[in-house]
Design an enzyme around this catalytic site. Structure first.
Site, PDB file in Angstrom:
ATOM      1  N   ARG A  30       0.743  -1.718  -0.081  1.00 47.94           N
ATOM      2  CA  ARG A  30      -0.497  -0.114  -0.189  1.00 47.94           C
ATOM      3  C   ARG A  30       0.681   1.216   0.070  1.00 47.94           C
ATOM      4  O   ARG A  30       0.640   2.485   0.800  1.00 47.94           O
ATOM      5  CB  ARG A  30      -0.847  -0.076   1.155  1.00 47.94           C
ATOM      6  CG  ARG A  30      -2.517  -0.918   0.959  1.00 47.94           C
ATOM      7  CD  ARG A  30      -2.725  -0.661   0.220  1.00 47.94           C
ATOM      8  NE  ARG A  30      -4.395  -1.769   0.219  1.00 47.94           N
ATOM      9  CZ  ARG A  30      -5.342  -1.398   0.556  1.00 47.94           C
ATOM     10  NH1 ARG A  30      -5.616   0.002   1.512  1.00 47.94           N
ATOM     11  NH2 ARG A  30      -6.289  -2.417   0.541  1.00 47.94           N
ATOM     12  N   ARG A  55      -3.803   6.437   0.671  1.00 42.71           N
ATOM     13  CA  ARG A  55      -4.912   7.881   1.180  1.00 42.71           C
ATOM     14  C   ARG A  55      -3.551   8.206   2.095  1.00 42.71           C
ATOM     15  O   ARG A  55      -4.096   9.504   2.185  1.00 42.71           O
ATOM     16  CB  ARG A  55      -5.789   6.978   1.791  1.00 42.71           C
ATOM     17  CG  ARG A  55      -7.136   6.797   1.244  1.00 42.71           C
ATOM     18  CD  ARG A  55      -8.366   6.307   1.567  1.00 42.71           C
ATOM     19  NE  ARG A  55      -7.823   4.974   2.790  1.00 42.71           N
ATOM     20  CZ  ARG A  55      -8.032   4.443   2.612  1.00 42.71           C
ATOM     21  NH1 ARG A  55      -9.356   4.299   3.148  1.00 42.71           N
ATOM     22  NH2 ARG A  55      -7.767   2.921   2.503  1.00 42.71           N
ATOM     23  N   ARG A 102      -7.240  10.979  -7.460  1.00 45.77           N
ATOM     24  CA  ARG A 102      -8.690  10.174  -6.738  1.00 45.77           C
ATOM     25  C   ARG A 102      -9.904  10.825  -6.737  1.00 45.77           C
ATOM     26  O   ARG A 102     -10.422   9.893  -7.386  1.00 45.77           O
ATOM     27  CB  ARG A 102      -8.557   9.834  -5.214  1.00 45.77           C
ATOM     28  CG  ARG A 102      -9.877   8.927  -4.391  1.00 45.77           C
ATOM     29  CD  ARG A 102      -9.962   7.231  -5.051  1.00 45.77           C
ATOM     30  NE  ARG A 102     -10.569   6.779  -3.568  1.00 45.77           N
ATOM     31  CZ  ARG A 102     -11.983   6.745  -3.718  1.00 45.77           C
ATOM     32  NH1 ARG A 102     -12.081   7.521  -5.298  1.00 45.77           N
ATOM     33  NH2 ARG A 102     -12.666   6.001  -2.303  1.00 45.77           N
ATOM     34  N   ASP A 144      -6.187  -3.703  -7.788  1.00 50.12           N
ATOM     35  CA  ASP A 144      -7.645  -3.885  -6.212  1.00 50.12           C
ATOM     36  C   ASP A 144      -7.263  -5.744  -6.553  1.00 50.12           C
ATOM     37  O   ASP A 144      -7.838  -5.965  -7.416  1.00 50.12           O
ATOM     38  CB  ASP A 144      -8.071  -3.534  -6.126  1.00 50.12           C
ATOM     39  CG  ASP A 144      -8.532  -3.352  -4.333  1.00 50.12           C
ATOM     40  OD1 ASP A 144      -8.456  -2.919  -3.445  1.00 50.12           O
ATOM     41  OD2 ASP A 144      -9.399  -4.492  -4.389  1.00 50.12           O
ATOM     42  N   TYR A 158     -14.645 -12.246   0.529  1.00 47.25           N
ATOM     43  CA  TYR A 158     -15.261 -11.053  -0.667  1.00 47.25           C
ATOM     44  C   TYR A 158     -15.910 -11.487  -1.191  1.00 47.25           C
ATOM     45  O   TYR A 158     -17.300 -10.932  -0.599  1.00 47.25           O
ATOM     46  CB  TYR A 158     -14.436 -10.127  -0.981  1.00 47.25           C
ATOM     47  CG  TYR A 158     -13.641  -9.756   0.186  1.00 47.25           C
ATOM     48  CD1 TYR A 158     -13.684  -8.319   1.021  1.00 47.25           C
ATOM     49  CD2 TYR A 158     -11.889 -10.201   0.342  1.00 47.25           C
ATOM     50  CE1 TYR A 158     -12.562  -7.625   1.955  1.00 47.25           C
ATOM     51  CE2 TYR A 158     -11.394  -9.455   1.223  1.00 47.25           C
ATOM     52  CZ  TYR A 158     -11.142  -8.339   1.660  1.00 47.25           C
ATOM     53  OH  TYR A 158     -10.896  -8.105   2.714  1.00 47.25           O
TER      54      TYR A 158
HETATM   55  O1  CP3 Z   1      -0.380   0.622  -3.835  1.00 44.19           O
HETATM   56  C1  CP3 Z   1      -0.691  -0.511  -3.205  1.00 44.19           C
HETATM   57  O2  CP3 Z   1      -0.650  -1.612  -2.456  1.00 44.19           O
HETATM   58  C2  CP3 Z   1      -1.609  -1.054  -4.452  1.00 44.19           C
HETATM   59  C3  CP3 Z   1      -2.951  -1.093  -4.658  1.00 44.19           C
HETATM   60  C4  CP3 Z   1      -3.606  -2.019  -3.940  1.00 44.19           C
HETATM   61  C5  CP3 Z   1      -4.525  -1.370  -3.941  1.00 44.19           C
HETATM   62  N1  CP3 Z   1      -4.935  -2.688  -2.598  1.00 44.19           N
HETATM   63  C6  CP3 Z   1      -5.637  -0.436  -3.038  1.00 44.19           C
HETATM   64  C7  CP3 Z   1      -6.346   0.249  -2.336  1.00 44.19           C
HETATM   65  C8  CP3 Z   1      -3.479  -3.500  -3.196  1.00 44.19           C
HETATM   66  C9  CP3 Z   1      -2.198  -4.435  -4.292  1.00 44.19           C
HETATM   67  C10 CP3 Z   1      -4.531  -3.847  -3.068  1.00 44.19           C
HETATM   68  C11 CP3 Z   1      -4.806  -5.353  -1.736  1.00 44.19           C
HETATM   69  C12 CP3 Z   1      -5.667  -5.253  -1.700  1.00 44.19           C
HETATM   70  N2  CP3 Z   1      -6.889  -5.192  -1.496  1.00 44.19           N
HETATM   71  C13 CP3 Z   1      -5.710  -6.179  -0.197  1.00 44.19           C
HETATM   72  C14 CP3 Z   1      -4.480  -7.203  -0.122  1.00 44.19           C
HETATM   73  C15 CP3 Z   1      -3.492  -6.758   0.895  1.00 44.19           C
HETATM   74  C16 CP3 Z   1      -4.098  -6.226   2.220  1.00 44.19           C
HETATM   75  O3  CP3 Z   1      -4.876  -4.832   2.268  1.00 44.19           O
HETATM   76  O4  CP3 Z   1      -4.784  -7.615   2.573  1.00 44.19           O
HETATM   77  C17 CP3 Z   1      -6.901  -6.234   0.236  1.00 44.19           C
HETATM   78  C18 CP3 Z   1      -7.789  -7.609   0.941  1.00 44.19           C
HETATM   79  C19 CP3 Z   1      -7.777  -5.353  -0.742  1.00 44.19           C
HETATM   80  C20 CP3 Z   1      -9.118  -5.139  -0.798  1.00 44.19           C
HETATM   81  C21 CP3 Z   1      -9.641  -4.146  -0.098  1.00 44.19           C
HETATM   82  N3  CP3 Z   1      -8.931  -2.717  -0.892  1.00 44.19           N
HETATM   83  C22 CP3 Z   1     -10.164  -3.156   1.040  1.00 44.19           C
HETATM   84  C23 CP3 Z   1     -10.583  -4.102   1.750  1.00 44.19           C
HETATM   85  C24 CP3 Z   1     -10.647  -2.114   0.884  1.00 44.19           C
HETATM   86  C25 CP3 Z   1     -11.286  -1.127   1.340  1.00 44.19           C
HETATM   87  C26 CP3 Z   1     -10.581  -1.137   2.943  1.00 44.19           C
HETATM   88  C27 CP3 Z   1      -8.932  -0.059   2.618  1.00 44.19           C
HETATM   89  O5  CP3 Z   1      -8.107  -0.462   3.467  1.00 44.19           O
HETATM   90  O6  CP3 Z   1      -9.767   1.242   2.123  1.00 44.19           O
HETATM   91  C28 CP3 Z   1      -9.364  -1.801  -0.194  1.00 44.19           C
HETATM   92  C29 CP3 Z   1      -9.743  -0.349  -0.966  1.00 44.19           C
HETATM   93  C30 CP3 Z   1      -8.681   0.125  -1.535  1.00 44.19           C
HETATM   94  N4  CP3 Z   1      -7.575  -0.504  -2.394  1.00 44.19           N
HETATM   95  C31 CP3 Z   1      -7.691   1.463  -1.097  1.00 44.19           C
HETATM   96  C32 CP3 Z   1      -6.288   1.940  -2.430  1.00 44.19           C
HETATM   97  C33 CP3 Z   1      -5.185   2.509  -1.526  1.00 44.19           C
HETATM   98  C34 CP3 Z   1      -8.390   2.802  -0.957  1.00 44.19           C
HETATM   99  C35 CP3 Z   1      -9.282   2.833  -0.877  1.00 44.19           C
HETATM  100  C36 CP3 Z   1     -10.066   4.820  -1.465  1.00 44.19           C
HETATM  101  O7  CP3 Z   1      -8.620   5.364  -2.226  1.00 44.19           O
HETATM  102  O8  CP3 Z   1     -10.492   4.970  -0.671  1.00 44.19           O
END
Ligand code: CP3
Length: 350
Positions: free
Chosen positions: A30, A34, A43, A80, A156
């Protein structure tokens, strides 16, 4: 496929080939997100989170953002793990402040609504992002592609949202294993197509996120975590033998030993609860390890950050190691703390 010199000389590629380096490569789960004001700015230009993932120009931009600030050794594709259910035809919505919401599947009828045929076309914008990144990243920066592992993606799809204990998917998998297996197989197939296309577009490393691999009994872990992961790794090895695959079985504990031995992964990414000395002896002796700084040290900063980062650098310094967190950066992380961490790691000498 032959490795170009630029690829094989990258610090991340060397560590994943098993080399012990003067200092480990560093990237952070990540690393785009944000906690960066420029991310929030980009975004706000997209309709919603999925729209951002499917806009190659914006997704390329946010992938680059952390690399402009910090001297990182890798970029991770901005996308994602839930793009796969979206591509299979299950509705996915990211609700502000709530996380992802899906139309939960819990029976054969629900499976009937999913379809593999549209996956490649649906995900075409992601491959375009990868190609953009491959063309625009600095020579020393490796490009990481990724997907969720089938069990975590299924959690999910079946739960309809994140859950602290994955109860819906765990109950369904116990109750109707042969029906649930069809879902796992479908995700596995879609994931192989997805990752092959990412590699063809320029991804040099693949990471498989199994964020919800914790708490499974032996047999469940073997069937739903190890077996599908092994299938994906072996399919990728057939088509792209030189591309390293990093597995992240978060929270799997002692089952990581079987995971490392039986999935065929190149390297294992460790959550923060894995003891360094134990991992050095039982895992790093066999394969490169990645991790495992607690992401909350990056919020705390100061001495805790220095001490913990140094402890991990020392602990894993005698073998192949990729510096990373034990889980993703959280939104309240001050970017200056990330800068400090990257300084500590890039300034380190074994
Ligand atoms: O920079 C990076 O790591 C690359 C992008 C990336 C995102 N998600 C962007 C994202 C990667 C590799 C992921 C993986 C991901 N997504 C996982 C596995 C890793 C982990 O954290 O356990 C999982 C379980 C998800 C599913 C997911 N995506 C959830 C549960 C959520 C909401 C909760 C949260 O953390 O915001 C997301 C949203 C998400 N994915 C955001 C980002 C930057 C935030 C969204 C926003 O901008 O509002």
């Amino acid at each position: 496929l032959s490795l170009e010199p630029a690829n094989k000389d990258k610090r991340l590629m060397k560590a994943l080939r098993g080399e012990t380096l003067d200092r480990p490569p560093i990237w952070l789960m990540r690393q785009a997100g944000r906690y960066l004001p420029e991310y929030r700015q980009t975004r706000s230009k997209s309709k919603d989170f999925l729209d951002l993932c499917y806009s190659p120009e914006l997704a390329t931009e946010v992938t680059h953002q952390p690399l402009r600030r910090f001297d990182l050794d890798a970029a991770i594709l901005f996308a994602d793990i839930l793009l796969i259910p979206d591509a299979l035809g299950q509705g996915v919505v990211f609700k502000e402040g709530e996380g992802p919401v899906l139309d939960a599947i819990s029976d054969e009828a629900g499976l009937g609504k999913l379809n593999l045929d549209g996956v490649e076309k649906h995900l075409a914008p992601v491959f375009e992002t990868v190609a953009n990144l491959s063309a625009s990243l600095a020579d020393n920066v490796a490009l990481i592609g990724f997907a969720g592992s089938p069990w975590t993606v299924a959690s999910y799809m079946v739960g309809g949202r994140g859950s602290p204990d994955q109860r819906s998917v765990r109950i369904w998998a116990f109750r109707e294993p042969d029906v649930f297996a069809k879902l796992i197989d479908l995700i596995t197939e879609a994931t192989v197509v997805y990752l092959r296309r990412q590699i063809d577009a320029g991804a040099e490393v693949i990471q498989l996120f199994d964020s919800w691999a914790a708490h499974l009994p032996d047999h469940e872990f073997d069937r739903w975590v190890i077996a599908p992961t092994a299938k994906i790794v072996s399919a990728l090895r057939q088509s792209h033998p030189d591309v390293p695959v990093v597995g992240f079985p978060r929270g799997a504990g002692a089952a990581m030993m079987r995971y490392a031995a039986e999935t065929g992964i190149t390297a294992i990414s460790l959550d923060s609860g894995v003891p360094v000395a134990w991992a050095r002896e039982n895992l790093q002796a066999r394969l490169p390890v990645q991790g495992n700084l607690d992401p909350f040290t990056l919020v705390a900063g100061g001495k805790a950050l220095e001490d913990e980062a140094t402890r991990i650098l020392r602990g894993f310094g005698t073998g192949p190691h990729v510096f990373n967190l034990g889980h993703g950066i959280v939104p309240e992380t001050p970017p200056e703390h990330v800068a400090r961490l990257v300084d500590i790691v890039t300034g380190w000498k074994v």
